[in-house]
Motif scaffolding. Sequence first.
Motif, mmCIF file in Angstrom:
data_model
loop_
_atom_site.group_PDB
_atom_site.id
_atom_site.type_symbol
_atom_site.label_atom_id
_atom_site.label_comp_id
_atom_site.label_asym_id
_atom_site.label_seq_id
_atom_site.Cartn_x
_atom_site.Cartn_y
_atom_site.Cartn_z
ATOM 1 N N LYS A 1 -9.840 -3.569 -4.359
ATOM 2 C CA LYS A 1 -10.726 -3.542 -3.189
ATOM 3 C C LYS A 1 -9.934 -3.394 -1.898
ATOM 4 N N ARG B 1 -18.094 4.367 -4.199
ATOM 5 C CA ARG B 1 -18.278 4.100 -2.782
ATOM 6 C C ARG B 1 -17.042 4.529 -1.991
ATOM 7 N N MET C 1 -19.217 -2.514 -12.021
ATOM 8 C CA MET C 1 -18.700 -2.929 -10.722
ATOM 9 C C MET C 1 -17.610 -1.981 -10.244
ATOM 10 N N TYR D 1 -26.538 -1.193 -9.606
ATOM 11 C CA TYR D 1 -25.514 -1.291 -8.564
ATOM 12 C C TYR D 1 -24.877 0.073 -8.305
ATOM 13 N N ILE E 1 -8.989 -6.625 -9.540
ATOM 14 C CA ILE E 1 -10.083 -6.057 -8.745
ATOM 15 C C ILE E 1 -9.932 -6.383 -7.263
ATOM 16 N N LEU F 1 -17.688 0.578 -7.090
ATOM 17 C CA LEU F 1 -16.666 0.475 -6.046
ATOM 18 C C LEU F 1 -15.933 1.789 -5.845
ATOM 19 N N VAL G 1 -25.144 2.441 -4.862
ATOM 20 C CA VAL G 1 -23.977 2.995 -4.186
ATOM 21 C C VAL G 1 -24.066 4.519 -4.129
#
Lengths: 841, 381
Positions: free
Chosen positions: A81, A122, A115, A150, A77, A119, A154
């Motif tokens: 990112k 986004r 998560m 979450y 991860i 991500l 986003v």
Amino acid sequence: MAPPAQSQRSSSPSQPSGKSEVSDLKLQLRQLAGSRAPGVDDSKRELFKKVISYMTIGIDVSSLFGEMVMCSATSDIVLKKMCYLYVGNYAKVNPDLALLTINFLQRDCHDEDPMIRGLALRSLCSLRVANLVEYLVGPLGSGLKDSNSYVRIVAVIGVLKLYHISVSTCVDADFPSILKHLMLNDSDTQVVANCLSALQEIWSAEASTSEEASREREALISKPVIYYLLNRIKEFSEWAQCLVLELVAKYMPLESDEIFDIMNLLEDRLQHANGAVVLATIKVFLQLTLSLTDVHQQVYERIKAPLLTLVSSGSPEQSYAVLSHLHILVMRAPYIFSSDYKHFYCQYNEPYYVKRLKLEMLTAVANESNTYEIVTELCEYAANVDIPIARESIRAVGKIALQQYDVNAIVDRLLQFLEMEKDYVTAEALVLVKDLLRKYPQWSHDCIAVVGNISSKNVQEPKAKAALIWMLGEYSQDMQDAPYILESLVENWDEEHSAEVRLHLLTAVMKCFFKRPPETQNALGAALAAGIADFHQDVHDRALFYYRILQYNVSVAEHVVNPPKQAVSVFADTQSSEIKDRIFDEFNSLSVVYQKPSYMFTDKEHRGPFEFSDELGNLSIGGEAADNVVSAQRVEANDKDLLLTTSEKEETRGSSNNGTDYTAPYDSSSTSVFASQTRMELEISNPTSAGHAPQASLGIDDLLGLGLPAAPAPSSPQLKLSSKAVLDPSAFQQKWRQLPVALSQECSVSPQGVAAFTSPQALLRHMQSHSIHCIASGGQSPNFKFFFFAQKAEETSNYLVECVINTSSAKAQIKIKADDQSTSSAFSTVFQSALSRFGIP
Amino acid sequence: MISQLFVLSQRGDNIVFRDYRGEVQRGSAEIFFRKVRFWNDDGEGDAPPAFNVNGVNYFHVRVSGLLFVATTRVNVSPSLVLELLQRIARLIKDYLGVLNEDSLRKNFVLVYELLDEVLDFGYVQTTSTEVLKSYVFNAPVMIDAARMPSLGPAAIFMQGNKRMPGTAITKSVVVNEPGGRRREEIFVDVIEKISVTFSASGYILTSEIDGTIQMKSYLTGNPEILLALNDDLNIGRDYRSSYGSGAVILDDCNFHESVQLNSFDIDRTLTLVPPDGEFSVMNYRMTQEFKPPFRINALLEEAGLLKAELILKVQAEFSSSITANSILVQMPVPTYTTRVSLDLEPGAVANTTDYKESSKRLEWGLKKRLLVDLSILSVQS
């Protein structure tokens, strides 16, 4: 792995070392791309870090795009990112390559880990590539419905990002109404807050073209929404609380009970450690109570202690933000801090910007009871080793003197400054004594005695020298040596570098000549000769003008150059109350820090997400009549224009237009210049209206019932309107917010009307002859927007009209709001008949 | 709505640079740094924390020698942005244990990760260390805290470091101790800034105390904590007349949002569930009269035409059982001073004196408390 400590200059993309390192990285990334060896993720991490560190310092690593995408197939991860960060940064310049990333991003949007889903979503929305928007709609739609908050958080911001890339895609997918539903129903307050932010942005942008959006935008400040948000206020994060509070400050409760309910609910927000929350709460309190004078005063009392705590508890930067706000509050309620003045004494280790604001506060809170203590403290600072602060302190003493409290004692102190024999102290004090004399000529005797002792050789700063010379000219009859000092200054004409000083010298020698001709004649001749030979255009022109006018007639010359003067009551650079009110309306924003309204430093589209009342907030108020007054005054003020120097920089910065020359009764004149700018900002449904030409400027006759008598209204059988209707802009604004739309119609404008529509001004005059007054107008061909108001004769019942005229389609959109709803259709008839007669002789 | 956020080193290098909205040009960091660097050239002191260049608003705060900067084109709330920048600095410190240029450079990827979660498209999402823990995956690279210059209590008076606790805790909130176990601990610091002005004759002209109760929590499982303050604590000036000596009267105070004040009015107890990391539980301010811990006396004599002699006395006014560490006396001297010589009272131990030529400032450091101390400084010009 740290970013190389490289300076900005050497980080240009063309730099050779950067290039070779980038191609080196490219090779290494390729080698790792396909590898599945153990530990490969760690080596990738190191490489990715290197790439991002180059990106940070500005080396162009976009050529690695393909390799980075190849390496992104990973379950690590942290790697993901970094890769997303990289892709987000360079997708815009590599739209073709960005397509490569869509695949893995879309796949990640369906990952089982929320998560990863968040991500990926986004990053997907951050690509900012217009031809990829079709890939966003699906993932966004499911993101908004995701079970994990979450992802929803986003997704909501994702919708806003999409809106900025492609308005139509966002609107066609009906995302705004989904957001609205989420805002009112989601259990997670951050989702709610993001919906609110996104909707504010979207609807504000849409409002100019869509009636519906503008209604939706208004609906955000309706009672149900406000109450819904307020009831959950403590569940929001402190930052989201600020957002909600900003919105609440726009809300206009209908009953005073509501006001108290809201204030009771928010009372404890004043004890929040976060200054932003406290200031946002204070804004709500102040705005809610505007119409309740007593309560408004109590609010000032209540907010005092929390504000002072904020000033002393945070970092200097935070104190600075709060102190700026204290200043505007003191302007409105001078007594609130008058007994707390000691809080504004400077501490030795505070940065300059905090000290300067504290000095401003000390000036502002000074009154009969505390002037002595404050001035004593300020005089201590004048001897400070910190020279900028010493200067500011002396100016502060001068400003207090000009406020008329205890002038006597202050004059003595200022004169003591002159004797301190420090060049910067003398310089500042001279400028102040000069201003003081302009306001209080009665002190001339005491001052001149001291000023006469100052050797002009010790005064070097142009401003101070100009002040000294002005005094020499003005009071030459009282100063024994005046002609000789001036003469020696004229002798050194060539060494005087400042044109400002030379201009003053010319005028002073002239004045001295009229009073003591035999002693000054030589100096005058020399000054005029030097002036005419001067290379500076203004100096040359002035000298020549003096020369010719003396040739023409000496007594006329005296009348022009040295007429009897009146003491100045208000200095022209004092900020107008209009501007101060505007700043107050923008409480808790940068306007307060910069001490100017937002239209002076921001573009229209960036004025902030909270600018609901844009059209009304930017009402332009101008008066032609006032301009005449200004010029008349300017003649009387003769050389005043060169001596307007009590001005602090920041004040003149905001008001350095000649439009600020005004005296108290003609407040509106000072805004005429700003108005011509504001007018440009008026929201109009023409997106190309950005570059307005100045000829769009229009004055509004008789706005405040000043000059020009209005023509008698042609009587109408149904409804009589008052020809002398008066409504001030803030009252208009408030009414416009409160009243519902009584009538909304479209009517056509006659071809003669369109033909006569050479400028909006023509229409204003016409409507005024029908007792319908314009309060604001703006726009550019073919779209014009007007706000009118009218009052019933012998009754204070108001009609407010918003009228948008499109000259190419010859249509007018009319919205009418009325105090008395029952008569609104009668008024509409009057209005339309007046409009239809436009252009018909 | 923040457009960009970046952190610059003292020399102006970008350490991290995050663009959220693409509304401000890329070279903004350079424009900003040049503006700040040359601000003083107009004789206007330090650059203010918010200024506007060509329609772009630049906000900055200085923390530990680093510049935290945000840009926006929107007319936002200045205190919101400045609070946020301060909070971001603290957040990074929670993660890295120590906040300085070195630690930031070593952990810039982690900082990017944090900034990604803190703001989205320029809107603040969360600044809670607690919440962020579950979204942030980079492990901080610790720097050797022992090499750090120690921050004495005097450091809290230094600009920007105002909130640095005296007991410099340099442990990351998210990292476990080497043994893999976490110590369950919580640090509570009471930091007071006392400002007193004495007149030349030794009278107190102004005095005030700005205090903060600061916590740094390493507790797991979010237990509830009670913090009991003095029973005789009163808030608001109305009490001034009705209470005798002994009672503590605060002019005003504010609290962290986690603090429950339900029983505060009854027994002066704060109830809170401390979030992870460092935060101020309570800030307060008092102007009640108090005995200042030190008295300072200065005696200036002209010793000839171009020479002045100054005797500076510092006297501790608290019980000898209390030790004061790292006392620093600073005194600015006139800019035209050419030479300074400093003499300490004979027998003074562990004292240091220094004259800083560049800033025209005398510094006198005392390691331990003193009952009556005396120093003779002669200043020549």
